[in-house]
Design a protein around this motif. Structure first.
Motif, PDB file in Angstrom:
ATOM      1  N   ASP A 122      56.123  15.397  22.221  1.00 58.55           N
ATOM      2  CA  ASP A 122      56.695  16.709  21.934  1.00 58.55           C
ATOM      3  C   ASP A 122      57.412  17.231  23.173  1.00 58.55           C
ATOM      4  OD1 ASP A 122      55.721  16.851  19.329  1.00 58.55           O
ATOM      5  OD2 ASP A 122      53.858  17.815  19.941  1.00 58.55           O
ATOM      6  N   SER A 123      58.603  17.789  22.984  1.00 56.05           N
ATOM      7  CA  SER A 123      59.372  18.428  24.053  1.00 56.05           C
ATOM      8  C   SER A 123      59.605  19.874  23.667  1.00 56.05           C
ATOM      9  CB  SER A 123      60.715  17.725  24.245  1.00 56.05           C
ATOM     10  OG  SER A 123      60.536  16.367  24.550  1.00 56.05           O
ATOM     11  N   THR A 124      59.402  20.798  24.629  1.00 55.20           N
ATOM     12  CA  THR A 124      59.485  22.223  24.316  1.00 55.20           C
ATOM     13  C   THR A 124      60.113  23.007  25.464  1.00 55.20           C
ATOM     14  OG1 THR A 124      57.432  22.025  23.059  1.00 55.20           O
ATOM     15  CG2 THR A 124      58.124  24.239  23.632  1.00 55.20           C
ATOM     16  N   THR A 179      63.383  29.375  20.928  1.00 53.99           N
ATOM     17  CA  THR A 179      62.398  28.366  21.279  1.00 53.99           C
ATOM     18  C   THR A 179      62.923  27.014  20.813  1.00 53.99           C
ATOM     19  OG1 THR A 179      60.604  29.946  21.052  1.00 53.99           O
ATOM     20  CG2 THR A 179      60.006  27.620  20.960  1.00 53.99           C
ATOM     21  N   TYR A 180      62.889  26.029  21.703  1.00 50.30           N
ATOM     22  CA  TYR A 180      63.332  24.674  21.371  1.00 50.30           C
ATOM     23  C   TYR A 180      62.115  23.760  21.285  1.00 50.30           C
ATOM     24  CZ  TYR A 180      64.965  19.930  22.052  1.00 50.30           C
ATOM     25  OH  TYR A 180      65.162  18.583  21.924  1.00 50.30           O
ATOM     26  N   THR A 181      61.991  23.043  20.197  1.00 51.66           N
ATOM     27  CA  THR A 181      60.935  22.033  20.061  1.00 51.66           C
ATOM     28  C   THR A 181      61.526  20.799  19.401  1.00 51.66           C
ATOM     29  OG1 THR A 181      60.224  22.887  17.918  1.00 51.66           O
ATOM     30  CG2 THR A 181      59.056  23.710  19.840  1.00 51.66           C
ATOM     31  N   ASN A 182      61.042  19.643  19.832  1.00 53.04           N
ATOM     32  CA  ASN A 182      61.503  18.383  19.268  1.00 53.04           C
ATOM     33  C   ASN A 182      60.391  17.359  19.443  1.00 53.04           C
ATOM     34  OD1 ASN A 182      63.273  16.591  18.062  1.00 53.04           O
ATOM     35  ND2 ASN A 182      64.227  16.009  19.977  1.00 53.04           N
ATOM     36  N   THR A 183      60.200  16.509  18.451  1.00 55.56           N
ATOM     37  CA  THR A 183      59.233  15.424  18.540  1.00 55.56           C
ATOM     38  C   THR A 183      59.990  14.109  18.449  1.00 55.56           C
ATOM     39  OG1 THR A 183      57.511  16.759  17.503  1.00 55.56           O
ATOM     40  CG2 THR A 183      57.175  14.384  17.516  1.00 55.56           C
ATOM     41  N   THR A 190      59.075  21.005  29.024  1.00 59.69           N
ATOM     42  CA  THR A 190      57.646  20.745  28.850  1.00 59.69           C
ATOM     43  C   THR A 190      57.460  19.616  27.847  1.00 59.69           C
ATOM     44  OG1 THR A 190      57.130  23.048  29.331  1.00 59.69           O
ATOM     45  CG2 THR A 190      55.424  21.753  28.222  1.00 59.69           C
ATOM     46  N   THR A 191      56.718  18.594  28.246  1.00 60.84           N
ATOM     47  CA  THR A 191      56.503  17.439  27.387  1.00 60.84           C
ATOM     48  C   THR A 191      55.019  17.128  27.289  1.00 60.84           C
ATOM     49  OG1 THR A 191      56.888  16.024  29.301  1.00 60.84           O
ATOM     50  CG2 THR A 191      58.736  16.342  27.811  1.00 60.84           C
ATOM     51  N   THR A 206      60.497  27.327  25.985  1.00 61.23           N
ATOM     52  CA  THR A 206      60.225  28.628  25.376  1.00 61.23           C
ATOM     53  C   THR A 206      61.510  29.433  25.268  1.00 61.23           C
ATOM     54  OG1 THR A 206      59.801  29.755  27.464  1.00 61.23           O
ATOM     55  CG2 THR A 206      57.909  28.651  26.411  1.00 61.23           C
TER      56      THR A 206
END
Length: 112
Positions: free
Chosen positions: A67-69, A14-18, A54-55, A71
């Motif tokens: 937020d950028s994601t 899972t990739y997430t970044n703010t 997904t933003t 799955t």
């Protein structure tokens, strides 16, 4: 001018970044109330195929955070390699501004 951020994503994770969006002074957070946000990645700038990142604008919108994601399922489906991406905001009046861009290294995974 858009900020540049090169990222590495591990395939299957899972990739997430703010990210923070600031006004021209570079200090004051931009109020993103009424804005929409979108982000895509492609193998190169002319590729027709793309992957949507997904933003969402983080609450409160006055903090200028996005937020950028992706799955784990989405990153598993993306072939390992190098890509380009950007992140754009659109005002309620339709003005589009690219706030971030860069390269993506999708590192191959072993566990499936």
């Amino acid at each position: 001018m858009a900020g540049i951020l090169n990222i590495t994503i591990d395939q299957g994770e899972t990739y997430t970044n703010t990210n923070s969006v600031f006004l021209a002074d570079g200090i004051t957070a931009m109020n993103l109330t009424g804005y929409t946000v979108a982000s895509k990645m492609r193998q190169n700038y002319t590729s027709t195929a793309s992957h949507t990142i997904t933003t969402t604008i983080t609450s409160p919108a006055t903090a200028g955070l996005i937020d950028s994601t992706l799955t784990a399922t989405e990153t598993s489906a993306i072939k390992a390699g190098y890509y380009v991406y950007d992140l754009e905001i659109t005002s309620s009046s339709g003005i589009v501004t690219r706030v971030l861009e860069g390269k993506v290294h999708m590192k191959p995974g072993v566990t499936r």
